[in-house]
Design a protein around this motif. Structure first.
Motif, PDB file in Angstrom:
ATOM      1  N   HIS A 146      29.292  41.026 -42.173  1.00 50.06           N
ATOM      2  CA  HIS A 146      30.425  40.241 -42.688  1.00 50.06           C
ATOM      3  C   HIS A 146      31.371  40.079 -41.509  1.00 50.06           C
ATOM      4  O   HIS A 146      31.821  41.075 -40.937  1.00 50.06           O
TER       5      HIS A 146
ATOM      6  N   HIS B  90      34.728  38.329 -39.372  1.00 54.95           N
ATOM      7  CA  HIS B  90      36.026  37.659 -39.230  1.00 54.95           C
ATOM      8  C   HIS B  90      36.176  37.335 -37.754  1.00 54.95           C
ATOM      9  O   HIS B  90      35.771  38.131 -36.901  1.00 54.95           O
TER      10      HIS B  90
ATOM     11  N   SER C 226      33.786  35.125 -43.424  1.00 56.90           N
ATOM     12  CA  SER C 226      34.910  35.353 -44.341  1.00 56.90           C
ATOM     13  C   SER C 226      35.603  34.040 -44.652  1.00 56.90           C
ATOM     14  O   SER C 226      35.861  33.232 -43.757  1.00 56.90           O
TER      15      SER C 226
ATOM     16  N   ARG D 117      28.501  48.251 -48.478  1.00 55.43           N
ATOM     17  CA  ARG D 117      29.167  47.710 -47.281  1.00 55.43           C
ATOM     18  C   ARG D 117      29.937  48.834 -46.605  1.00 55.43           C
ATOM     19  O   ARG D 117      30.673  49.575 -47.263  1.00 55.43           O
TER      20      ARG D 117
ATOM     21  N   GLU E  21      36.208  47.059 -40.906  1.00 54.16           N
ATOM     22  CA  GLU E  21      37.136  46.259 -41.721  1.00 54.16           C
ATOM     23  C   GLU E  21      37.717  47.110 -42.852  1.00 54.16           C
ATOM     24  O   GLU E  21      38.881  46.957 -43.219  1.00 54.16           O
TER      25      GLU E  21
END
Ligand code: KMH
Ligand code: ZN
Length: 271
Positions: free
Chosen positions: A46, A48, A81, A221, A225
């Motif tokens: 994931h 960003h 994201s 997950r 983050e």
């Protein structure tokens, strides 16, 4: 039980280098971290994007570089994201979806987020979903609080969302649902038929909720983050260290870890 999908949430929008010196920031760093996590057992990252100074950005070009840097090194599923950072406009947040990544997050409602408000107007959510459908991007539905799961049910009934749905229960944000086993059990019990789910426990909740998800048949997950520590008072050395630990626990519990292609098959992604 299906094999375990481990997602590594590598960077986020809020964590700083001051908090975690090993935080990957540039596309090259994110690419390298993705490769290490993939080798350690992650089948999805994931991501960003950040500017060179570390501030969060949803700039499509930076996401393009991140996707290329990851792709050059490994075959992990890239999930971008659309949450971005608190205060970004919906149009800004949506930008990386137009790169047609395999997956993108879709937050299912608004929530207090520490001292801020993470705004997700229903009209914006509908625009995000439509863009994902147009670009062939599978949404991961982000659930910070129980009402957001109820919203997913309503959208499913209306035909706005079509299954099989994949959820991420983000538990332990100050303002959202607690990072507790009871919260996870409640959400799991409310899932629509045929849905898959992962859990992102925040801070100290990362390890216990991840372990519980392994036992319950969900997915996990981990990553900076959501949590920068390996254990209380000890920072993790890398995202991959957190991935390796959850992969090890899963194997010990007799639940093999999915490869990226096995995760694609489980999630119904294009192969
Ligand atoms: N940074 C948070 C405000 C997502 O990636 O979709 C939102 C977030 C969710 O991180
Ligand atoms: Zn995120």
């Amino acid at each position: 039980m299906d094999k375990l999908i481990i997602t590594a949430a590598l960077t986020g929008a809020e964590v700083t280098r001051e908090q975690q010196a090993a935080l990957p920031i540039t596309p090259e760093e994110i690419g390298r971290a993705a490769e290490e996590c993939c080798q350690a057992g992650a089948s999805m990252v994931h991501v960003h994007a950040r500017n060179a100074d570390g501030s969060p950005t949803q700039d499509k070009e930076v996401y393009r570089q991140i996707m290329a840097a990851v792709r050059a090194r490994c075959d992990v599923i890239v999930q971008v994201s659309t949450g971005g950072a608190v205060g970004m406009t919906p149009a800004e947040r949506l930008a990386p979806v137009t790169l047609a990544p395999e997956m993108a997050t879709l937050s299912m409602g608004s929530v207090n987020f520490g001292g801020d408000v993470f705004m997700n107007h229903p009209a914006d959510m509908a625009v995000f979903l439509q863009a994902m459908q147009e670009h062939g991007v599978k949404p991961e539905l982000e659930i910070f609080d129980a009402g957001m799961l109820t919203t997913a049910h309503r959208w499913l009934k209306k035909g706005l969302l079509t299954g099989p749905l994949h959820f991420d229960f983000v538990l332990g944000i100050p303002g959202g649902m607690a990072g507790s086993p009871e919260a996870l059990m409640y959400l799991k019990a409310q899932l629509p038929e045929g849905a898959s789910w992962t859990v992102a426990g925040i801070g100290a909740a990362q390890l216990p909720l991840g372990t519980l998800a392994i036992v319950l048949g969900g997915h996990v997950r981990v990553g900076f983050e959501d949590n920068v520590y390996y254990r209380k008072g000890e920072l993790a050395s890398s995202n991959a260290q957190l991935v390796a630990r959850i992969a090890r626990i899963s194997r010990e519990l007799d639940r093999p870890v999915a490869s990226p292609d096995e995760a694609r098959a489980l999630l119904g992604l294009r192969q």
